[in-house]
Design a protein around this motif. Structure first.
Motif, PDB file in Angstrom:
ATOM      1  N   GLU A 300       0.849  -1.190   0.000  1.00 28.22           N
ATOM      2  CA  GLU A 300       0.000   0.000   0.000  1.00 28.22           C
ATOM      3  C   GLU A 300       0.885   1.240   0.000  1.00 28.22           C
ATOM      4  O   GLU A 300       2.016   1.209   0.488  1.00 28.22           O
ATOM      5  CB  GLU A 300      -0.910   0.007   1.229  1.00 28.22           C
ATOM      6  CG  GLU A 300      -1.926  -1.122   1.241  1.00 28.22           C
ATOM      7  CD  GLU A 300      -2.862  -1.042   2.436  1.00 28.22           C
ATOM      8  OE1 GLU A 300      -2.671  -0.128   3.274  1.00 28.22           O
ATOM      9  OE2 GLU A 300      -3.775  -1.877   2.523  1.00 28.22           O
ATOM     10  N   PHE A 301       0.317   2.299  -0.567  1.00 30.50           N
ATOM     11  CA  PHE A 301       1.092   3.543  -0.658  1.00 30.50           C
ATOM     12  C   PHE A 301       0.148   4.716  -0.412  1.00 30.50           C
ATOM     13  O   PHE A 301      -0.910   4.814  -1.033  1.00 30.50           O
ATOM     14  CB  PHE A 301       1.751   3.651  -2.035  1.00 30.50           C
ATOM     15  CG  PHE A 301       2.481   4.947  -2.263  1.00 30.50           C
ATOM     16  CD1 PHE A 301       3.672   5.222  -1.616  1.00 30.50           C
ATOM     17  CD2 PHE A 301       1.965   5.897  -3.139  1.00 30.50           C
ATOM     18  CE1 PHE A 301       4.340   6.412  -1.836  1.00 30.50           C
ATOM     19  CE2 PHE A 301       2.625   7.090  -3.368  1.00 30.50           C
ATOM     20  CZ  PHE A 301       3.816   7.350  -2.713  1.00 30.50           C
ATOM     21  N   SER A 302       0.518   5.592   0.506  1.00 31.13           N
ATOM     22  CA  SER A 302      -0.302   6.770   0.808  1.00 31.13           C
ATOM     23  C   SER A 302       0.402   8.027   0.293  1.00 31.13           C
ATOM     24  O   SER A 302       1.633   8.145   0.380  1.00 31.13           O
ATOM     25  CB  SER A 302      -0.516   6.895   2.320  1.00 31.13           C
ATOM     26  OG  SER A 302      -1.259   5.794   2.788  1.00 31.13           O
ATOM     27  N   LEU A 303      -0.396   8.924  -0.230  1.00 33.99           N
ATOM     28  CA  LEU A 303       0.146  10.162  -0.771  1.00 33.99           C
ATOM     29  C   LEU A 303      -0.583  11.341  -0.136  1.00 33.99           C
ATOM     30  O   LEU A 303      -1.808  11.466  -0.265  1.00 33.99           O
ATOM     31  CB  LEU A 303      -0.039  10.197  -2.300  1.00 33.99           C
ATOM     32  CG  LEU A 303       0.587  11.341  -3.071  1.00 33.99           C
ATOM     33  CD1 LEU A 303       2.112  11.303  -2.955  1.00 33.99           C
ATOM     34  CD2 LEU A 303       0.176  11.279  -4.540  1.00 33.99           C
ATOM     35  N   ALA A 304       0.130  12.179   0.568  1.00 33.87           N
ATOM     36  CA  ALA A 304      -0.471  13.360   1.196  1.00 33.87           C
ATOM     37  C   ALA A 304      -0.656  14.457   0.146  1.00 33.87           C
ATOM     38  O   ALA A 304       0.280  14.789  -0.587  1.00 33.87           O
ATOM     39  CB  ALA A 304       0.423  13.859   2.330  1.00 33.87           C
ATOM     40  N   LEU A 305      -1.870  15.006   0.086  1.00 29.81           N
ATOM     41  CA  LEU A 305      -2.184  16.045  -0.904  1.00 29.81           C
ATOM     42  C   LEU A 305      -2.544  17.348  -0.213  1.00 29.81           C
ATOM     43  O   LEU A 305      -3.019  17.358   0.921  1.00 29.81           O
ATOM     44  CB  LEU A 305      -3.356  15.597  -1.783  1.00 29.81           C
ATOM     45  CG  LEU A 305      -3.198  14.299  -2.574  1.00 29.81           C
ATOM     46  CD1 LEU A 305      -4.500  13.980  -3.293  1.00 29.81           C
ATOM     47  CD2 LEU A 305      -2.046  14.397  -3.557  1.00 29.81           C
ATOM     48  N   GLU A 306      -2.354  18.441  -0.956  1.00 34.56           N
ATOM     49  CA  GLU A 306      -2.788  19.746  -0.484  1.00 34.56           C
ATOM     50  C   GLU A 306      -3.467  20.476  -1.636  1.00 34.56           C
ATOM     51  O   GLU A 306      -3.234  20.172  -2.814  1.00 34.56           O
ATOM     52  CB  GLU A 306      -1.607  20.564   0.048  1.00 34.56           C
ATOM     53  CG  GLU A 306      -0.553  20.880  -0.991  1.00 34.56           C
ATOM     54  CD  GLU A 306       0.624  21.644  -0.405  1.00 34.56           C
ATOM     55  OE1 GLU A 306       0.602  21.925   0.795  1.00 34.56           O
ATOM     56  OE2 GLU A 306       1.558  21.950  -1.164  1.00 34.56           O
TER      57      GLU A 306
END
Length: 403
Positions: A300-306
């Motif tokens: 799994e891979f999480s990507l923080a967005l703004e």
């Protein structure tokens, strides 16, 4: 693309030494995308051959009302030729031909066509200095201008007689420029500057990956092409796309990310009269861009967005005299959401797209839009090509300037 592209032009050639330049003139008209039919006076054939102009124009050259040597010859219909043309250009226009035009002395096919024409007529005088300065010639100039005909000024230089002075027919390149500039100046958006955004934005994750969308950029490019066709000075800020501008006058500013598009829009916004934001700008971007390619190591891979900067809203806050148009692509509560965007972003007009409509949306050649203005007047339009939608949008812009 030239403003002459697709135009039908009758070129009248009269009998002066400058007739040799008409071969180049025809070639330049064809290069600009115009369709040419040539009418020669009998005397002009002493200076340039019909075969030359027929070959270059890709149309038969007409000189007489009919071929006297052929009992079955068809009549060359001067009325039909005059009505066919979008523009008529008489070059060279000799003193003799100018006098006949002014007096209505209809003794050849060229003058008969001129008298039948309902289109704008340009004439490029060509004669020797003394003839050019003679009062009868000056009277012809005055009378033809009073008819609404447009004179392409002669140039000064060495003349066929050996004299030097005014009377040389304008060079073919200058004739083309004169006509193009005259047409351009009369277009409905001439003198207006329009900023348009198009295409998607790509928000980098690492050096090889990005967040993007399916926008092709076609709608924005079609709007830019139509605006240029109508005479506007166009600045097109485009995200990554395979679309190309049809007109060399369109200034294309290529960007990739939402931040780059934001900066480009704000650098031009204060100098324009209209801004049309048709780009599909990413709403979010990665908080951190990896300097190296991210390896596929975890399940799994999480990507923080703004959030990205809202370009349309920021332009709305800084708007003074600009007419500001935005697009809204909605999937639910379309009308209500579009109205909220008009208020929140200080828009004059919003163009609503719905993904619920078949044939509309990203990657399509067609679009189905609804216009909603700042007074919440709602105007739905039928499904049509994006080129025709662009025409409808620019009609709204023209209407705004005319009110």
């Amino acid at each position: 693309m030239s403003v002459l592209s697709g135009k039908k032009i009758v070129l009248g050639v009269s009998g002066g030494i400058a007739a040799y330049k008409t071969a180049t003139l025809v070639r330049l008209f064809i290069k600009a995308g115009a369709e040419i039919k040539v009418i020669m006076t009998p005397a002009s054939k002493d200076f340039v051959t019909p075969l030359t102009l027929s070959t270059l124009s890709k149309n038969p050259v007409h000189s007489t009302f009919y071929n006297e040597e052929d009992d079955n010859a068809e009549w060359n219909n001067h009325v039909e030729l005059g009505l066919w043309a979008d523009f008529m250009v008489i070059a060279p226009a000799t003193a003799n031909t100018l006098s006949k035009m002014a007096a209505g002395n209809c003794d050849n096919l060229l003058i008969a066509t001129y008298l039948s024409a309902k289109c704008p007529v340009y004439f490029a005088p060509a004669m020797d200095l003394d003839m050019y300065k003679h009062q009868s010639t000056l009277n012809s100039f005055t009378k033809l201008k009073s008819f609404g005909n447009l004179m392409i000024p002669s140039e000064s230089g060495e003349l066929a007689s050996g004299l030097s002075g005014e009377g040389r027919m304008a060079e073919p390149e200058n004739i083309i420029s004169f006509i193009e500039n005259d047409i351009q100046s009369k277009l409905p958006l001439s003198g207006k500057k329009i900023l348009i955004t198009a295409g998607p934005t790509y928000e980098a994750i690492d050096p090889v990956r990005f967040i993007g969308n399916h926008s092709s950029g076609k709608m924005g490019f079609d709007i830019a092409n139509e605006a240029a066709k109508l005479g506007a000075e166009v600045i097109l800020v485009s995200g990554p796309t395979h679309q190309t501008a049809k007109y060399s006058s369109i200034k294309v500013v290529k960007v990739v990310s939402a931040d780059e598009m934001y900066q480009a829009c704000h650098s031009y916004f204060f100098d324009v009269d209209v801004t049309i934001c048709a780009a599909a700008v990413a709403d979010y971007k990665p908080k951190v861009i990896a300097e190296q390619k991210i390896k596929k190591s975890e399940a799994e891979f999480s990507l923080a967005l703004e959030k990205t900067k809202d370009i349309l809203a920021s332009l709305g806050k800084e708007k003074k005299h600009q007419y500001l148009i935005g697009f809204a692509l909605e999937t639910e509560n379309e009308i209500e959401n579009a109205k909220l965007k008009i208020q929140k972003k200080n828009l004059d007009l919003i163009i609503l797209n719905s993904l619920q409509d078949q044939g509309a949306g990203f990657g399509k050649l067609t679009n189905k839009v609804t216009f909603i203005d700042k007074n919440f007047n709602i105007e739905p339009r039928e499904l049509k090509s994006k080129e025709l939608v662009a025409e409808d949008i620019l009609e709204k812009v023209i209407l705004n300037f005319n009110n």
